[in-house]
Design a protein around this motif. Sequence first.
Motif, PDB file in Angstrom:
ATOM      1  N   THR A   1       0.852  -1.183   0.000  1.00 15.07           N
ATOM      2  CA  THR A   1       0.000   0.000   0.000  1.00 15.07           C
ATOM      3  C   THR A   1       0.891   1.237   0.000  1.00 15.07           C
ATOM      4  OG1 THR A   1      -0.056   0.169   2.415  1.00 15.07           O
ATOM      5  CG2 THR A   1      -1.710  -1.248   1.368  1.00 15.07           C
ATOM      6  N   GLU A   2       0.307   2.370  -0.238  1.00 17.49           N
ATOM      7  CA  GLU A   2       1.079   3.615  -0.232  1.00 17.49           C
ATOM      8  C   GLU A   2       1.720   3.839   1.135  1.00 17.49           C
ATOM      9  OE1 GLU A   2       0.394   8.408  -0.998  1.00 17.49           O
ATOM     10  OE2 GLU A   2      -1.086   6.952  -1.725  1.00 17.49           O
ATOM     11  N   GLU A   3       0.989   3.502   2.185  1.00 18.26           N
ATOM     12  CA  GLU A   3       1.520   3.678   3.540  1.00 18.26           C
ATOM     13  C   GLU A   3       2.680   2.716   3.785  1.00 18.26           C
ATOM     14  OE1 GLU A   3       0.068   3.457   8.229  1.00 18.26           O
ATOM     15  OE2 GLU A   3      -1.357   3.030   6.603  1.00 18.26           O
TER      16      GLU A   3
ATOM     17  N   GLY B   1       4.617   1.363   1.547  1.00 19.60           N
ATOM     18  CA  GLY B   1       5.743   1.815   0.742  1.00 19.60           C
ATOM     19  C   GLY B   1       6.501   2.950   1.414  1.00 19.60           C
ATOM     20  N   SER B   2       5.769   3.838   2.046  1.00 18.96           N
ATOM     21  CA  SER B   2       6.398   4.966   2.742  1.00 18.96           C
ATOM     22  C   SER B   2       7.210   4.486   3.940  1.00 18.96           C
ATOM     23  CB  SER B   2       5.339   5.963   3.203  1.00 18.96           C
ATOM     24  OG  SER B   2       4.667   6.533   2.090  1.00 18.96           O
TER      25      SER B   2
END
Length: 336
Positions: A241-243, A245-246
């Motif tokens: 997810t974007e989170e 990945g961050s």
Amino acid sequence: MEKRKLGRTNLDVSVIGFGGIPIQRVGKELSHELLQEAYNRGINFIDTARGYNESESLIGEALEKIGRDKFILATKSMKRDYNGMTEELNTSLKSLKTSHIDLFQFHNIRTLEELDFIMSENGAFKALEEAKEKEIIKEIGITSHSPEILDKAIDTGKFSTIQCPYNPVERQAEELFKKAKDMNIGVIVMKPLAGGAITKGELSLRFIVDNPNISVVIPGMDTLDQVKSNTEVGINIRKLTEEEGSILSEEANSLGTEFCRRCGYCLPCPQKIDIPTQFLMEGYYTRYNLKEWAQSRYDAMEYRAIHCIECGLCETRCPYNLPIRKMMKNVVEKLG
């Protein structure tokens, strides 16, 4: 477990394989349990090496109980000459208790000169070619920390697979992997957690398997919990997810300026020190919990971090601007 083609070998390998370095420290009983659980959860690819102490022997004994035919078996050797490679191959066959090895790899080719030598008349490639003709080995591969060397190797057309580090910190081989996939060469990923520097293991593995150019990634495993958590990544493949990945990017970035990618551009050292290997051994010592193994290999080196005279030439060559002199002092503090 998702299966992928290992390039032109036409072998279907589990996207998560079994890395054989840490098994050397667990003993016969747990080795058998680990490989049995790995098989039960869909792993069919094992990677080991002559240089991993008891790894080959422990794997060989486990396969006698589980069944040699249950796994695609890969090992590798540091030998570069014909006679040395012939001897190593025979030792591997005996240790692994098998009549054949599916993939035999040149281990850690570090220079283009080494690559040229193994391909020469008296080089080790000739020994493996002869073994392949006798069906003692099925395929020949090569491993290196240098994408440049592997790029030259695949251009020879002689290798069925390449093996290289790849993780959220070390992404320098991405273009090489694409080229290899286009040439139908299998791609094996080692160091998926950057030598243990990356703590978000699941996220790192998910990042790696999301790359369609990769055939198999081989995290080392020495506990049943690791087998279960690592195989879950290949059983239930999910994009980050974007989170997530961050989170992974933040950790990768936190390794920052003092993380050696083992590219080798710092070499040669005027004091004959193999600088990347100093940091590799320190990583095994502090992060892989292989203190005795790392210490013994460090102690066996003729030229070590203690011999650094702090001339700084290596730092002028490093593309990552690493404070190598400071990092060498840290190796001395840990390993002597």
